[in-house]
Design an enzyme around this catalytic site. Structure first.
Site, PDB file in Angstrom:
ATOM      1  N   ASP A  31       0.952  -1.170  -0.041  1.00 31.70           N
ATOM      2  CA  ASP A  31       0.072  -0.061  -0.212  1.00 31.70           C
ATOM      3  C   ASP A  31       0.807   1.247  -0.059  1.00 31.70           C
ATOM      4  O   ASP A  31       2.016   1.303   0.663  1.00 31.70           O
ATOM      5  CB  ASP A  31      -0.767  -0.132   1.336  1.00 31.70           C
ATOM      6  CG  ASP A  31      -1.867   0.898   0.940  1.00 31.70           C
ATOM      7  OD1 ASP A  31      -3.452   0.433   1.068  1.00 31.70           O
ATOM      8  OD2 ASP A  31      -1.724   2.191   0.737  1.00 31.70           O
ATOM      9  N   THR A 133     -13.547  -1.589  -8.262  1.00 32.85           N
ATOM     10  CA  THR A 133     -14.835  -1.604  -9.034  1.00 32.85           C
ATOM     11  C   THR A 133     -14.359  -0.392 -10.050  1.00 32.85           C
ATOM     12  O   THR A 133     -13.947   0.812  -9.680  1.00 32.85           O
ATOM     13  CB  THR A 133     -15.954  -1.124  -8.292  1.00 32.85           C
ATOM     14  OG1 THR A 133     -16.184  -2.144  -7.398  1.00 32.85           O
ATOM     15  CG2 THR A 133     -17.105  -0.929  -9.089  1.00 32.85           C
ATOM     16  N   GLU A 167     -19.437  -5.594   2.900  1.00 33.60           N
ATOM     17  CA  GLU A 167     -18.966  -5.127   4.448  1.00 33.60           C
ATOM     18  C   GLU A 167     -19.726  -5.755   5.294  1.00 33.60           C
ATOM     19  O   GLU A 167     -20.808  -6.037   5.254  1.00 33.60           O
ATOM     20  CB  GLU A 167     -18.780  -3.684   4.515  1.00 33.60           C
ATOM     21  CG  GLU A 167     -17.603  -2.927   3.614  1.00 33.60           C
ATOM     22  CD  GLU A 167     -17.467  -1.550   3.787  1.00 33.60           C
ATOM     23  OE1 GLU A 167     -17.693  -1.237   5.132  1.00 33.60           O
ATOM     24  OE2 GLU A 167     -17.235  -0.695   3.174  1.00 33.60           O
ATOM     25  N   LEU A 262     -34.885  -6.024  -0.656  1.00 38.63           N
ATOM     26  CA  LEU A 262     -36.233  -5.395  -0.596  1.00 38.63           C
ATOM     27  C   LEU A 262     -36.614  -4.992   0.820  1.00 38.63           C
ATOM     28  O   LEU A 262     -37.862  -5.151   1.205  1.00 38.63           O
ATOM     29  CB  LEU A 262     -37.382  -6.652  -1.209  1.00 38.63           C
ATOM     30  CG  LEU A 262     -37.204  -6.925  -2.513  1.00 38.63           C
ATOM     31  CD1 LEU A 262     -38.559  -7.809  -2.828  1.00 38.63           C
ATOM     32  CD2 LEU A 262     -37.560  -5.594  -3.488  1.00 38.63           C
ATOM     33  N   LYS A 263     -35.713  -4.617   1.338  1.00 39.50           N
ATOM     34  CA  LYS A 263     -36.123  -4.150   2.969  1.00 39.50           C
ATOM     35  C   LYS A 263     -36.107  -2.550   2.774  1.00 39.50           C
ATOM     36  O   LYS A 263     -35.105  -2.111   2.431  1.00 39.50           O
ATOM     37  CB  LYS A 263     -34.694  -4.481   3.730  1.00 39.50           C
ATOM     38  CG  LYS A 263     -34.801  -4.299   5.094  1.00 39.50           C
ATOM     39  CD  LYS A 263     -35.226  -5.699   5.885  1.00 39.50           C
ATOM     40  CE  LYS A 263     -35.349  -5.173   7.425  1.00 39.50           C
ATOM     41  NZ  LYS A 263     -36.595  -5.839   7.910  1.00 39.50           N
ATOM     42  N   GLY A 265     -36.434   1.347   4.025  1.00 37.98           N
ATOM     43  CA  GLY A 265     -35.640   2.171   5.287  1.00 37.98           C
ATOM     44  C   GLY A 265     -35.250   3.300   4.739  1.00 37.98           C
ATOM     45  O   GLY A 265     -35.815   3.681   3.644  1.00 37.98           O
ATOM     46  N   CYS A 272     -19.631   1.992  -1.610  1.00 41.25           N
ATOM     47  CA  CYS A 272     -19.998   1.395  -2.813  1.00 41.25           C
ATOM     48  C   CYS A 272     -21.184   1.551  -3.716  1.00 41.25           C
ATOM     49  O   CYS A 272     -21.048   2.291  -4.923  1.00 41.25           O
ATOM     50  CB  CYS A 272     -20.127  -0.363  -2.893  1.00 41.25           C
ATOM     51  SG  CYS A 272     -18.594  -1.006  -1.972  1.00 41.25           S
ATOM     52  N   ARG A 339     -19.036   5.732   5.629  1.00 41.45           N
ATOM     53  CA  ARG A 339     -19.006   6.647   4.263  1.00 41.45           C
ATOM     54  C   ARG A 339     -20.427   6.728   3.562  1.00 41.45           C
ATOM     55  O   ARG A 339     -21.303   5.714   3.379  1.00 41.45           O
ATOM     56  CB  ARG A 339     -18.242   5.948   3.293  1.00 41.45           C
ATOM     57  CG  ARG A 339     -16.558   6.402   3.719  1.00 41.45           C
ATOM     58  CD  ARG A 339     -15.809   5.653   2.990  1.00 41.45           C
ATOM     59  NE  ARG A 339     -15.431   4.148   3.305  1.00 41.45           N
ATOM     60  CZ  ARG A 339     -14.886   3.295   2.584  1.00 41.45           C
ATOM     61  NH1 ARG A 339     -14.086   3.800   1.509  1.00 41.45           N
ATOM     62  NH2 ARG A 339     -14.689   2.051   2.964  1.00 41.45           N
TER      63      ARG A 339
HETATM   64  C1  UGA Z   1     -22.225  -3.877  -1.778  1.00 41.94           C
HETATM   65  C2  UGA Z   1     -22.720  -5.117  -2.610  1.00 41.94           C
HETATM   66  O1  UGA Z   1     -23.791  -5.703  -1.905  1.00 41.94           O
HETATM   67  C3  UGA Z   1     -21.590  -6.329  -2.726  1.00 41.94           C
HETATM   68  O2  UGA Z   1     -21.808  -7.085  -3.502  1.00 41.94           O
HETATM   69  C4  UGA Z   1     -20.308  -5.317  -3.555  1.00 41.94           C
HETATM   70  O3  UGA Z   1     -19.379  -6.433  -3.456  1.00 41.94           O
HETATM   71  C5  UGA Z   1     -20.063  -4.095  -2.736  1.00 41.94           C
HETATM   72  O4  UGA Z   1     -21.259  -3.269  -2.569  1.00 41.94           O
HETATM   73  C6  UGA Z   1     -18.776  -3.576  -3.410  1.00 41.94           C
HETATM   74  O5  UGA Z   1     -19.226  -3.158  -4.555  1.00 41.94           O
HETATM   75  O6  UGA Z   1     -17.949  -3.558  -2.825  1.00 41.94           O
HETATM   76  P1  UGA Z   1     -21.833  -3.103   0.978  1.00 41.94           P
HETATM   77  O7  UGA Z   1     -21.947  -1.763   0.174  1.00 41.94           O
HETATM   78  O8  UGA Z   1     -21.067  -3.601   1.741  1.00 41.94           O
HETATM   79  O9  UGA Z   1     -21.782  -4.235  -0.353  1.00 41.94           O
HETATM   80  O10 UGA Z   1     -23.293  -3.262   1.556  1.00 41.94           O
HETATM   81  P2  UGA Z   1     -24.829  -3.874   1.291  1.00 41.94           P
HETATM   82  O11 UGA Z   1     -25.096  -5.012   2.355  1.00 41.94           O
HETATM   83  O12 UGA Z   1     -25.044  -4.316  -0.156  1.00 41.94           O
HETATM   84  O13 UGA Z   1     -25.599  -2.920   1.748  1.00 41.94           O
HETATM   85  C7  UGA Z   1     -25.385  -1.472   1.021  1.00 41.94           C
HETATM   86  C8  UGA Z   1     -26.553  -0.496   1.588  1.00 41.94           C
HETATM   87  O14 UGA Z   1     -28.003  -0.940   1.201  1.00 41.94           O
HETATM   88  C9  UGA Z   1     -26.664  -0.454   2.942  1.00 41.94           C
HETATM   89  O15 UGA Z   1     -26.678   0.808   3.553  1.00 41.94           O
HETATM   90  C10 UGA Z   1     -27.869  -1.380   3.584  1.00 41.94           C
HETATM   91  O16 UGA Z   1     -28.473  -0.835   4.571  1.00 41.94           O
HETATM   92  C11 UGA Z   1     -28.654  -0.813   2.458  1.00 41.94           C
HETATM   93  N1  UGA Z   1     -29.956  -1.901   2.020  1.00 41.94           N
HETATM   94  C12 UGA Z   1     -29.376  -3.294   1.804  1.00 41.94           C
HETATM   95  C13 UGA Z   1     -31.126  -1.830   2.257  1.00 41.94           C
HETATM   96  O17 UGA Z   1     -31.463  -0.419   2.416  1.00 41.94           O
HETATM   97  N2  UGA Z   1     -32.195  -2.479   1.956  1.00 41.94           N
HETATM   98  C14 UGA Z   1     -31.876  -3.622   1.599  1.00 41.94           C
HETATM   99  O18 UGA Z   1     -32.806  -4.541   1.427  1.00 41.94           O
HETATM  100  C15 UGA Z   1     -30.368  -4.114   1.506  1.00 41.94           C
END
Ligand code: UGA
Length: 446
Positions: A31, A133, A167, A262-263, A265, A272, A339
């Site tokens: 790094d 990405t 994450e 499909l949650k 909120g 990401c 973030r």
């Molecule tokens: C996301 C993708 O899910 C990963 O597949 C991808 O590798 C990653 O980005 C990336 O590009 O590095 P991440 O950002 O860690 O992963 O988190 P998620 O679990 O996808 O959640 C993202 C956001 O969506 C969160 O704020 C979460 O609270 C929200 N979310 C998720 C909802 O509001 N409703 C849902 O049903 C699911």
């Protein structure tokens, strides 16, 4: 067993490196941040990811995982080199690819040095892989950059192998992927990837580099679109008193739709989705294609934060000088990452309304204090609840589900709760005496 190099030890690079080491490969990580490497050498992980620090510690002890300040050492020791550097947003939404360019130049220069040092009989083949990405066509630029600098006689391929780690569950996602996407230009690179990922026994999708790059942007955008879609429907629920959770259940039971993401909120955040959607819109525009559908996804997401303020006003009438307690600061549970966290954006909105904010998060307090030094921080959820007029649950941490809500009810000035993540039992809260709502969800009979 393969020799692997990781350029960039952020969330993606460090998880990828540590997990490849656990699979039996020899992994060396570089790094450009000197302090980060020094800390990693002492087993200090710069962010919270469940299970990661144990893997790093053990694999270092087993001499499978190394951290170094020298990119030359990494390039010289590794057959496969993963570029895992950041691709942040420029102010116009376009992905800033300067770190990818810098990494490509550094790799090429290291290849040059390696060739100068070693005997001409040595095998100089290197597989250089985009893991970060990146927008479509980045692979072409990486290849061209290395070709221009690296000396003749250096044999290399460029490939794209986007990550799909979430994450908070990144280790599990690495070892049990739904699929592994690999963009290659020839059979030689394909064979190396097959060997590398064989222990995971997961479905592999091979394609050209450009398609692999698009798969990543299109996947994240589609997931974000699902979230904004259900959030848009939740607004109808709020108007007519329908239940968004039941609607998501009813829709998700159809296999063609699927129940995940499909949650409803307060919207998506993190490092990401927001960045990747902006970058995807931007590259599409550059190519003369219209992705306005994603602009709407973004708009809905921004509005979800404002809906919380509107709901607060319906409960509290005047917001000025009201004590607002915010529980949860990270963009989702099991991480200290704030973030583009919806929680932080909501705090800023309430701050503008003249509210007094007190907040708490199990892991993300230190990170939040750095960007919001002027709000109050509680020792725990009860401390935040004391004398508050309204409690907002902004992140669905498990420990919040187990709170003693009778005690919270006694501590609060007025018994209002907004569940921004639809994870609390609103019926029970109502029984205790709370006046509460979720997003597109209310307790019966309110
Ligand atoms: C996301 C993708 O899910 C990963 O597949 C991808 O590798 C990653 O980005 C990336 O590009 O590095 P991440 O950002 O860690 O992963 O988190 P998620 O679990 O996808 O959640 C993202 C956001 O969506 C969160 O704020 C979460 O609270 C929200 N979310 C998720 C909802 O509001 N409703 C849902 O049903 C699911």
């Amino acid at each position: 067993m393969k020799t692997i190099g990781i350029i960039g030890t952020g969330h993606v690079g460090l998880v990828t490196g540590a997990c490849f080491a656990k699979l039996g490969n020899i992994v060396s990580c570089f790094d450009s941040d000197f302090e980060k490497i020094e800390k990693l050498k002492k087993n200090i992980i710069p962010f919270y990811e469940p299970g990661l620090s144990e893997i790093v510690k053990i694999q270092k002890e087993k001499k499978k995982l190394f951290f170094t300040h020298s990119i030359e050492d990494v390039v010289s020791a590794s057959e496969i080199i993963f570029i895992c550097v950041g691709t942040p947003s420029n102010p116009d939404g376009k992905a800033d690819l300067s770190f990818v360019e810098q990494a490509s130049i550094q790799i090429a220069n290291a290849l040059k040095k390696m060739k100068d040092k070693k005997s001409s009989k040595k095998n100089y083949y290197r597989l250089i892989v985009e893991k970060s990405t990146v927008p479509v066509l980045t692979g072409q630029w990486v290849k061209r950059t290395i070709e221009l600098i690296a000396p003749t006689g250096i044999d290399f391929d460029v490939a794209a192998n986007p990550e799909f780690l979430k994450e908070g569950s990144a280790i599990r996602d690495f070892f049990y992927p739904d699929r592994i996407v690999v963009g290659v230009e020839n059979e030689r690179a394909k064979k190396i990837f097959k060997q590398l990922y064989k222990p995971l026994n997961a479905p592999m999708i091979f394609t050209d580099i450009k398609s692999a790059e698009i798969i990543k942007h299109a996947s994240n955008s589609f997931l974000a679109m699902k979230i904004s879609y259900i959030n848009a429907i939740s607004r109808i629920c709020d108007k007519v008193g329908a239940d968004i959770e039941k609607i998501a259940q009813g829709m998700g039971a159809d296999k063609r739709i699927g129940k995940d993401f499909l949650k409803a909120g307060i919207g998506y955040g993190g490092s990401c989705f927001p960045k990747d959607i902006r970058a995807f819109i931007s590259i599409a525009e550059e190519l003369g294609c219209d992705l306005d559908i994603l602009k709407e996804v973004e708009k809905i997401n921004t509005e979800q934060r404002k809906i919380v303020v509107k709901k607060a006003r319906e409960f509290l009438w005047n917001l000025k000088d009201k004590n607002i307690g915010v529980l949860g600061l990270s963009f989702k549970p099991e991480t200290d990452d704030i973030r583009e966290s919806p929680a932080i954006e909501i705090i800023k909105l309430f701050f503008q309304e003249g509210c007094l904010i007190k907040c708490y998060d199990p892991k993300a307090m230190e990170n939040t204090k750095k960007i919001l030094p002027n709000i109050e921080y509680g020792k725990n959820a009860y401390d935040v609840a004391e004398n508050s007029h309204l409690l907002i649950f902004a992140t669905e941490w498990e420990e919040f589900k187990r709170l003693n809500f009778k005690r919270i009810h006694k501590l609060m000035k007025t018994p209002y709760i907004i569940d921004g993540r639809n994870f609390l039992n609103l019926e029970k809260l109502k029984e205790i005496g709370f006046i509460c709502c979720g997003i597109g969800k209310k307790p019966g009979g309110l």
